[in-house]
Design an enzyme around this catalytic site. Structure first.
Site, mmCIF file in Angstrom:
data_model
loop_
_atom_site.group_PDB
_atom_site.id
_atom_site.type_symbol
_atom_site.label_atom_id
_atom_site.label_comp_id
_atom_site.label_asym_id
_atom_site.label_seq_id
_atom_site.Cartn_x
_atom_site.Cartn_y
_atom_site.Cartn_z
ATOM 1 N N GLY A 1 0.830 -1.217 0.000
ATOM 2 C CA GLY A 1 0.000 0.000 0.000
ATOM 3 C C GLY A 1 0.858 1.258 0.000
ATOM 4 O O GLY A 1 2.084 1.197 -0.208
ATOM 5 N N PHE A 2 0.212 2.377 0.242
ATOM 6 C CA PHE A 2 0.876 3.688 0.184
ATOM 7 C C PHE A 2 2.019 3.796 1.208
ATOM 8 O O PHE A 2 3.203 3.881 0.842
ATOM 9 C CB PHE A 2 -0.199 4.764 0.398
ATOM 10 C CG PHE A 2 0.288 6.125 0.796
ATOM 11 C CD1 PHE A 2 1.322 6.760 0.109
ATOM 12 C CD2 PHE A 2 -0.333 6.807 1.849
ATOM 13 C CE1 PHE A 2 1.739 8.040 0.479
ATOM 14 C CE2 PHE A 2 0.070 8.080 2.211
ATOM 15 C CZ PHE A 2 1.115 8.690 1.539
ATOM 16 N N ILE A 3 1.699 3.746 2.482
ATOM 17 C CA ILE A 3 2.740 3.982 3.492
ATOM 18 C C ILE A 3 3.663 2.768 3.592
ATOM 19 O O ILE A 3 4.888 2.906 3.684
ATOM 20 C CB ILE A 3 2.116 4.317 4.868
ATOM 21 C CG1 ILE A 3 1.121 5.477 4.743
ATOM 22 C CG2 ILE A 3 3.211 4.668 5.878
ATOM 23 C CD1 ILE A 3 0.335 5.778 6.010
ATOM 24 N N ASP B 1 0.635 -9.263 1.775
ATOM 25 C CA ASP B 1 -0.392 -8.298 1.361
ATOM 26 C C ASP B 1 -1.496 -9.012 0.578
ATOM 27 O O ASP B 1 -1.220 -9.857 -0.270
ATOM 28 C CB ASP B 1 0.236 -7.184 0.510
ATOM 29 C CG ASP B 1 -0.630 -5.938 0.450
ATOM 30 O OD1 ASP B 1 -0.206 -4.897 0.992
ATOM 31 O OD2 ASP B 1 -1.744 -6.008 -0.128
ATOM 32 N N LYS B 2 -2.725 -8.611 0.874
ATOM 33 C CA LYS B 2 -3.902 -9.202 0.215
ATOM 34 C C LYS B 2 -4.121 -8.618 -1.184
ATOM 35 O O LYS B 2 -4.911 -9.139 -1.956
ATOM 36 C CB LYS B 2 -5.109 -8.905 1.114
ATOM 37 C CG LYS B 2 -6.408 -9.556 0.763
ATOM 38 C CD LYS B 2 -7.409 -9.190 1.867
ATOM 39 C CE LYS B 2 -8.849 -9.385 1.466
ATOM 40 N NZ LYS B 2 -9.767 -8.889 2.521
ATOM 41 N N LEU B 3 -3.453 -7.516 -1.471
ATOM 42 C CA LEU B 3 -3.639 -6.792 -2.750
ATOM 43 C C LEU B 3 -5.114 -6.458 -2.955
ATOM 44 O O LEU B 3 -5.766 -6.923 -3.894
ATOM 45 C CB LEU B 3 -3.059 -7.578 -3.936
ATOM 46 C CG LEU B 3 -1.548 -7.832 -3.888
ATOM 47 C CD1 LEU B 3 -1.088 -8.668 -5.073
ATOM 48 C CD2 LEU B 3 -0.752 -6.527 -3.822
ATOM 49 N N THR C 1 -3.577 5.270 13.926
ATOM 50 C CA THR C 1 -3.935 6.583 13.398
ATOM 51 C C THR C 1 -4.401 7.531 14.501
ATOM 52 O O THR C 1 -4.948 7.085 15.519
ATOM 53 C CB THR C 1 -5.067 6.415 12.352
ATOM 54 O OG1 THR C 1 -5.684 7.671 12.107
ATOM 55 C CG2 THR C 1 -6.153 5.459 12.834
ATOM 56 N N ASP C 2 -4.237 8.828 14.251
ATOM 57 C CA ASP C 2 -4.750 9.839 15.195
ATOM 58 C C ASP C 2 -6.285 9.794 15.279
ATOM 59 O O ASP C 2 -6.876 10.306 16.220
ATOM 60 C CB ASP C 2 -4.277 11.253 14.815
ATOM 61 C CG ASP C 2 -4.679 11.705 13.411
ATOM 62 O OD1 ASP C 2 -5.318 10.929 12.670
ATOM 63 O OD2 ASP C 2 -4.337 12.854 13.054
ATOM 64 N N GLU C 3 -6.924 9.153 14.266
ATOM 65 C CA GLU C 3 -8.393 9.170 14.228
ATOM 66 C C GLU C 3 -9.012 8.374 15.378
ATOM 67 O O GLU C 3 -10.193 8.536 15.678
ATOM 68 C CB GLU C 3 -8.886 8.660 12.870
ATOM 69 C CG GLU C 3 -8.310 9.503 11.752
ATOM 70 C CD GLU C 3 -8.969 9.332 10.400
ATOM 71 O OE1 GLU C 3 -10.138 8.942 10.334
ATOM 72 O OE2 GLU C 3 -8.282 9.605 9.396
ATOM 73 N N TYR D 1 -14.096 3.081 10.388
ATOM 74 C CA TYR D 1 -12.648 2.964 10.192
ATOM 75 C C TYR D 1 -11.913 3.162 11.511
ATOM 76 O O TYR D 1 -11.157 2.297 11.974
ATOM 77 C CB TYR D 1 -12.148 3.995 9.159
ATOM 78 C CG TYR D 1 -10.648 4.197 9.178
ATOM 79 C CD1 TYR D 1 -9.772 3.171 8.831
ATOM 80 C CD2 TYR D 1 -10.096 5.429 9.571
ATOM 81 C CE1 TYR D 1 -8.397 3.359 8.867
ATOM 82 C CE2 TYR D 1 -8.727 5.614 9.610
ATOM 83 C CZ TYR D 1 -7.875 4.575 9.262
ATOM 84 O OH TYR D 1 -6.511 4.752 9.306
ATOM 85 N N LYS E 1 -9.941 0.501 14.075
ATOM 86 C CA LYS E 1 -8.509 0.724 14.337
ATOM 87 C C LYS E 1 -8.281 0.831 15.852
ATOM 88 O O LYS E 1 -7.294 0.315 16.377
ATOM 89 C CB LYS E 1 -8.013 1.998 13.647
ATOM 90 C CG LYS E 1 -7.916 1.918 12.131
ATOM 91 C CD LYS E 1 -6.852 0.962 11.630
ATOM 92 C CE LYS E 1 -5.433 1.451 11.878
ATOM 93 N NZ LYS E 1 -4.439 0.506 11.275
ATOM 94 N N PRO F 1 -14.300 18.243 -5.234
ATOM 95 C CA PRO F 1 -15.419 18.135 -4.287
ATOM 96 C C PRO F 1 -15.006 18.348 -2.827
ATOM 97 O O PRO F 1 -14.379 17.480 -2.216
ATOM 98 C CB PRO F 1 -15.911 16.700 -4.499
ATOM 99 C CG PRO F 1 -14.691 15.947 -4.954
ATOM 100 C CD PRO F 1 -13.794 16.912 -5.650
ATOM 101 N N ASN G 1 -9.033 22.022 4.995
ATOM 102 C CA ASN G 1 -9.164 21.362 3.683
ATOM 103 C C ASN G 1 -9.270 22.369 2.539
ATOM 104 O O ASN G 1 -8.667 22.193 1.482
ATOM 105 C CB ASN G 1 -10.398 20.456 3.664
ATOM 106 C CG ASN G 1 -10.253 19.276 4.614
ATOM 107 O OD1 ASN G 1 -9.153 18.911 4.992
ATOM 108 N ND2 ASN G 1 -11.383 18.702 5.012
#
Ligand code: NAD
Ligand code: TYD
Length: 328
Positions: free
Chosen positions: A10-12, A32-34, A117-119, A141, A145, A196, A240
């Site tokens: 993935g990205f990170i 990775d599951k891709l 994550t901070d979330e 999400y 987490k 958007p 944003n």
């Protein structure tokens, strides 16, 4: 080090694997599951062993973990909007997947790093979250987490497993799937598609360049105290709307493309992390947002071969479902 990196396509994860192999000479196995977000192309030219499988599948984990000295878990469903429309995979990967990995780490007595994550802290109007702040997640999400973080801590307390948790703020940089704010806006701006903005666009995110998150994760992997949580926050906060305006300026897009759309349900207003604890380990972010954003815009401009197959593939259908509009 010999590392098992889950979610390394993935990205990170792919940025982390690239840095660990090239800068530290680590021997890396990627499991990775891709999913739609995982791509082998992200790891092109990097020496590693690849195992295609899910972290919730004990047989794949048993194969991938052979010879590892530590486990770093990036594997996750990561888009808040998808967790609202299709939460199932979030529960499976974050809850069951983390459990299967922890069991394997326990069996082999391996150090385990959970990427979080901070979330998990929820939204904060002023000030910043510390590692002691309560967990008050808003979305499926962040809730799943947070559940994974608690399970990791339970394995440290109950089974004496060596664990560390890194909670990063919003990442940006090369190889980020275009569903996320920054690459979505860059690619839409380059194509003349609408930009958007959810709600009033005044939601604030604490931007962290992916290479700074990766160096923080490496630091905690090597020096973090077992059982502890470390926040890894970026140096800059930005609303944003301002992010989108900067991207319009950097790409030369028509400002009339900016469109206010219906807000995300349960949308967190502001994230902000205090990173004093990881700074005490000698870590510091190297990228200011203005410079990092300009470099990221340039990366997407120069890497059409990376994003073209994504933008002409399943992502189009996702975009139509999510935004009720076709990409140009
Ligand atoms: P991403 O969506 O780009 O990549 C996730 C990777 O995990 C993909 O390669 C995917 O194929 C793989 N994966 C998903 N489910 C899997 C499963 N069940 N088994 C094996 N592999 C699976 O995500 P990302 O942005 O690179 O995020 C990586 C981690 O960092 C996540 O744990 C995320 O919660 C955390 N994080 C992300 C951010 C951010 O801003 N992107 C910020 C803080 C923390
Ligand atoms: P996102 O990149 O999805 O990350 P997160 O929700 O995990 O912070 O979104 C970042 C911010 O940008 C968030 O406040 C939602 C907002 N946003 C938009 O305004 N429009 C969009 O099309 C997207 C994807 C996000």
């Amino acid at each position: 080090m010999k590392l098992l990196v889950c979610g390394g396509a993935g990205f990170i994860g792919s940025n982390f694997v690239r840095a660990r192999v090239s800068e530290f000479g680590d021997e890396v196995t990627v499991l990775d599951k891709l999913t739609y977000a995982g791509r082998k192309e992200n790891l092109e030219g990097i020496d590693h062993r690849f195992v295609h499988g899910a972290i919730e599948d004990p047989a794949s984990v048993a194969d991938a973990i052979r010879g590892a000295e530590a486990v770093v878990n990036f594997a996750a469903e990561t888009h808040v909007d998808r967790s609202i429309s299709e939460p199932d995979a979030f529960v499976r990967t974050h809850s069951l997947g983390t459990f299967v990995l922890l069991e394997a780490a326990r069996e082999h007595s391996l150090r385990y790093l959970q990427v979080s994550t901070d979330e998990v802290y929820g939204s904060i109007e002023s000030g910043s979250f510390t590692e002691e702040s309560p967990l008050e997640p808003s979305s499926p999400y962040s809730a799943t987490k947070a559940g994974a973080d608690l399970l990791v801590q339970s394995y440290s307390r109950t089974f004496d497993l060596e664990t560390v948790i890194c909670r990063g703020s919003n990442n940006y940089g090369p190889y980020q799937y275009p569903e996320k704010l920054i690459p979505l806006m860059i690619l839409n701006a380059l194509h003349g598609d609408q930009l958007p903005v959810y709600g009033d666009g005044q939601q604030v995110r604490n931007w962290l360049h992916v290479s700074d998150f990766c160096s923080g994760i490496g630091r905690v992997l090597e020096q973090g105290a077992s059982g502890e949580v470390y926040n890894v926050g970026g140096p800059d906060e930005c609303a944003n709307l301002e992010v989108v305006e900067r991207i319009i300026e950097m790409t030369g897009a028509d400002p009339a493309l900016l469109t206010y759309v219906t807000d995300r349900p349960g949308h967190d207003r502001r994230y902000s992390l205090s990173s004093e604890k990881i700074k005490a380990l000698g870590w510091e972010a190297q990228h200011q947002f203005a410079q990092g954003l300009a470099e990221t815009v340039a990366w997407y401009q120069e890497h059409a071969a990376w994003w073209e197959p994504i933008r002409s593939g399943d992502y189009r259908a996702y975009y139509e479902r999510q935004y009720g509009k076709s990409l140009g």
